[in-house]
Design a protein around this motif. Structure first.
Motif, PDB file in Angstrom:
ATOM      1  N   GLY A 101      45.897  11.876  -3.078  1.00  0.00           N
ATOM      2  CA  GLY A 101      47.322  12.173  -3.078  1.00  0.00           C
ATOM      3  C   GLY A 101      47.543  13.674  -2.975  1.00  0.00           C
ATOM      4  O   GLY A 101      48.482  14.141  -2.306  1.00  0.00           O
ATOM      5  N   THR A 102      46.672  14.445  -3.617  1.00  0.00           N
ATOM      6  CA  THR A 102      46.785  15.911  -3.563  1.00  0.00           C
ATOM      7  C   THR A 102      46.711  16.383  -2.113  1.00  0.00           C
ATOM      8  O   THR A 102      47.493  17.247  -1.679  1.00  0.00           O
ATOM      9  CB  THR A 102      45.636  16.540  -4.395  1.00  0.00           C
ATOM     10  N   ASP A 103      45.776  15.816  -1.345  1.00  0.00           N
ATOM     11  CA  ASP A 103      45.625  16.164   0.065  1.00  0.00           C
ATOM     12  C   ASP A 103      46.862  15.717   0.854  1.00  0.00           C
ATOM     13  O   ASP A 103      47.335  16.431   1.759  1.00  0.00           O
ATOM     14  CB  ASP A 103      44.358  15.476   0.597  1.00  0.00           C
ATOM     15  N   SER A 203      58.311  13.107  -0.449  1.00  0.00           N
ATOM     16  CA  SER A 203      58.473  12.201  -1.588  1.00  0.00           C
ATOM     17  C   SER A 203      57.089  11.785  -2.085  1.00  0.00           C
ATOM     18  O   SER A 203      56.318  11.166  -1.347  1.00  0.00           O
ATOM     19  CB  SER A 203      59.270  10.974  -1.141  1.00  0.00           C
ATOM     20  N   ASP A 204      56.795  12.144  -3.318  1.00  0.00           N
ATOM     21  CA  ASP A 204      55.511  11.774  -3.919  1.00  0.00           C
ATOM     22  C   ASP A 204      55.723  10.487  -4.718  1.00  0.00           C
ATOM     23  O   ASP A 204      56.445  10.477  -5.712  1.00  0.00           O
ATOM     24  CB  ASP A 204      55.044  12.929  -4.821  1.00  0.00           C
ATOM     25  N   GLU A 205      55.097   9.415  -4.236  1.00  0.00           N
ATOM     26  CA  GLU A 205      55.335   8.096  -4.846  1.00  0.00           C
ATOM     27  C   GLU A 205      54.039   7.493  -5.380  1.00  0.00           C
ATOM     28  O   GLU A 205      53.822   6.285  -5.310  1.00  0.00           O
ATOM     29  CB  GLU A 205      56.021   7.178  -3.816  1.00  0.00           C
ATOM     30  N   ASN A 234      51.106   9.061  -1.076  1.00  0.00           N
ATOM     31  CA  ASN A 234      50.655   8.032  -2.000  1.00  0.00           C
ATOM     32  C   ASN A 234      49.162   8.193  -2.283  1.00  0.00           C
ATOM     33  O   ASN A 234      48.490   9.006  -1.646  1.00  0.00           O
ATOM     34  CB  ASN A 234      50.982   6.632  -1.457  1.00  0.00           C
ATOM     35  N   SER A 235      48.675   7.404  -3.239  1.00  0.00           N
ATOM     36  CA  SER A 235      47.305   7.594  -3.704  1.00  0.00           C
ATOM     37  C   SER A 235      46.723   6.282  -4.213  1.00  0.00           C
ATOM     38  O   SER A 235      47.460   5.428  -4.724  1.00  0.00           O
ATOM     39  CB  SER A 235      47.324   8.614  -4.845  1.00  0.00           C
ATOM     40  N   PHE A 236      45.394   6.162  -4.103  1.00  0.00           N
ATOM     41  CA  PHE A 236      44.697   5.030  -4.728  1.00  0.00           C
ATOM     42  C   PHE A 236      44.376   5.327  -6.189  1.00  0.00           C
ATOM     43  O   PHE A 236      43.930   4.441  -6.919  1.00  0.00           O
ATOM     44  CB  PHE A 236      43.392   4.737  -3.969  1.00  0.00           C
TER      45      PHE A 236
HETATM   46  C1  LIG Z   1      52.828  13.060  -9.172  1.00  0.00           C
HETATM   47  C2  LIG Z   1      51.400  13.168  -8.757  1.00  0.00           C
HETATM   48  N1  LIG Z   1      51.111  13.380  -7.474  1.00  0.00           N
HETATM   49  C3  LIG Z   1      49.848  13.483  -7.041  1.00  0.00           C
HETATM   50  C4  LIG Z   1      48.804  13.389  -7.923  1.00  0.00           C
HETATM   51  C5  LIG Z   1      47.428  13.548  -7.412  1.00  0.00           C
HETATM   52  O1  LIG Z   1      46.774  12.343  -7.229  1.00  0.00           O
HETATM   53  P1  LIG Z   1      45.337  12.279  -6.584  1.00  0.00           P
HETATM   54  O2  LIG Z   1      44.379  11.936  -7.687  1.00  0.00           O
HETATM   55  O3  LIG Z   1      45.421  11.197  -5.578  1.00  0.00           O
HETATM   56  O4  LIG Z   1      45.040  13.590  -5.974  1.00  0.00           O
HETATM   57  C6  LIG Z   1      49.047  13.187  -9.277  1.00  0.00           C
HETATM   58  C7  LIG Z   1      47.942  13.128 -10.241  1.00  0.00           C
HETATM   59  O5  LIG Z   1      48.104  13.089 -11.439  1.00  0.00           O
HETATM   60  C8  LIG Z   1      50.382  13.068  -9.712  1.00  0.00           C
HETATM   61  O6  LIG Z   1      50.696  12.872 -10.996  1.00  0.00           O
END
Ligand SMILES: Cc1ncc(COP(=O)(O)O)c(C=O)c1O
Length: 392
Positions: A101-103, A203-205, A234-236
């Protein structure tokens, strides 16, 4: 010894401060028997069917580069999954696989931001969401959620007044750290504002499956049209307990996919094949697991209420989503670190400082309630003892 300042490194890199969440965690990890409630992860292991899919991929020697924007079967599975959750007809061209998600957040920012752009970020929020635009030289303007009794509230008129001359709005709903979630009507209004004013929405979901009210939290994906300036991250990590796997995805209008694909080439090239096979198993076989973990988090949320709900000087907000409680503590300053370090030392439990999530978080502590209920009860008992004394 010379300091990094002597090496003339970039002022932006120089200006980054260490995350205060890391500071308290680094201290807590030096002591025995501390219950760690500081990071945003549960202690549930990644389910075996996901690991086994990754192992099978490794055993097939799938250890080479993959397409920049993800393995076709995973992009197909993600578009099918999204069409089940949302009122949409996405195709794999609406999906790009990312390395976390960070990426996804970095790629979204690189797609639409340039140095000097004004970016309105709704706070309090996970620090990456203001640090990433800052890293790209953007001018980040925090916009605080309001507090009304025991709820966080988004003042849309004030947001639109602030964002009229902005390049982008960054929103994280369901929200880390507050547990707040925007309604579908609020999301729709923001999307209409974006269309009327040509403003990008990031939008971070990543917590969209952590809603205690619906199977999936309200989402910008329900509103997306193909000519929208919209990037959904989004993220796993959260829904399938895969924080260490580093896998995520973007949902976006198809015309953005070629640009993002180029950006991926120069950021990370591609996500590892075996990790993507783990992700494919998560998406295609993981629904029961998502529901089970949510039930455990619901139990965790009830325990927070039980242990901390009746302390004078401590405000608990509504917690409709995520696995975080963001509590307001009377007497806490904009530097909560000394209090947290004392809590760790004397009560063997650690939480995250509210101010790590922007100035609007000052005076608060964030508790991740994703741990096993036995561990969580032990931690909450320590927090309770500490706060009863602290707020006297
Ligand atoms: C709102 C939000 N976005 C993104 C992330 C990052 O997730 P990822 O582990 O997929 O990098 C986090 C991690 O805590 C988060 O809380």
């Amino acid at each position: 010894m010379s300091s990094s300042a002597d090496l003339d490194i970039s002022p932006i890199a120089q200006g980054l401060s260490e995350s205060s969440i890391r500071t308290v965690a680094n201290y807590g990890m030096t002591l025995p028997d501390v219950v760690p409630l500081w990071f945003g992860e549960s202690d549930i292991p990644t389910p075996k069917f996901i690991s086994e899919a990754a192992i099978a991929s490794l055993q097939r020697d799938e250890t080479r580069y993959t397409p920049n924007n993800g393995l076709p079967p995973l992009r197909q599975a993600l578009s099918d999954y999204s069409n089940r959750l949302y009122d949409q007809t996405f195709t794999p061209d609406n999906i790009v696989v990312t390395v976390s998600g960070t990426d996804a957040v970095m790629l979204a920012c690189q797609t639409c931001l340039s140095a000097g752009d004004k970016v309105v970020v709704i706070t309090p929020v996970f620090p990456t969401l203001f640090a990433t635009p800052e890293l790209l030289g953007a001018n980040v303007v925090p916009f605080a959620l309001e507090q009304s009794e025991n709820r966080f509230v988004l003042n849309l008129n004030a947001l639109f007044a602030e964002a009229k001359d902005a390049r982008a709005i960054v929103i994280n709903s369901p929200n880390n750290p507050t547990g707040w979630a925007a309604s579908q009507d609020e999301i729709k209004a923001i999307m209409e504002f974006s269309r009327a004013n040509g403003i990008w929405i990031i939008s971070d979901e990543v917590y969209n499956r952590h809603s205690y009210e619906q199977d999936c939290a309200p989402s910008f994906a329900n509103e997306m049209q193909e000519d929208d300036k919209l990037l959904i991250c989004n993220s796993f990590s959260k829904a399938w307990c895969m924080t260490g796997w580093r896998l995520g995805w973007l949902t976006l209008p198809q015309q953005l996919t070629p640009t993002i694909t180029k950006l991926i080439e120069f950021n990370v090239s591609c996500a590892p094949a075996f990790v993507q096979h783990g992700g494919l198993a998560a998406i295609t076989q993981g629904e029961a697991f998502v529901h089970q973990t949510l039930e455990r988090f619901r139990q965790g949320r009830d325990l927070v209420q039980q242990y901390l709900g009746d302390i004078d000087g401590v405000t608990l907000y509504d917690m409709p989503a995520t696995f975080y409680a963001f509590i307001k503590v009377k007497g806490l300053t904009d530097n909560s670190q000394p209090a947290i370090l004392e809590m760790i030392e004397k009560h063997r439990v650690g939480v995250a400082p509210g101010e790590a999530f922007g100035a609007a978080g000052a005076g608060h502590l964030r508790i991740c309630y994703g741990s096993h209920p036995d561990k969580l009860e032990q931690g909450l008992a320590g927090i309770r003892d500490y706060l009863i004394n602290f707020t006297k």
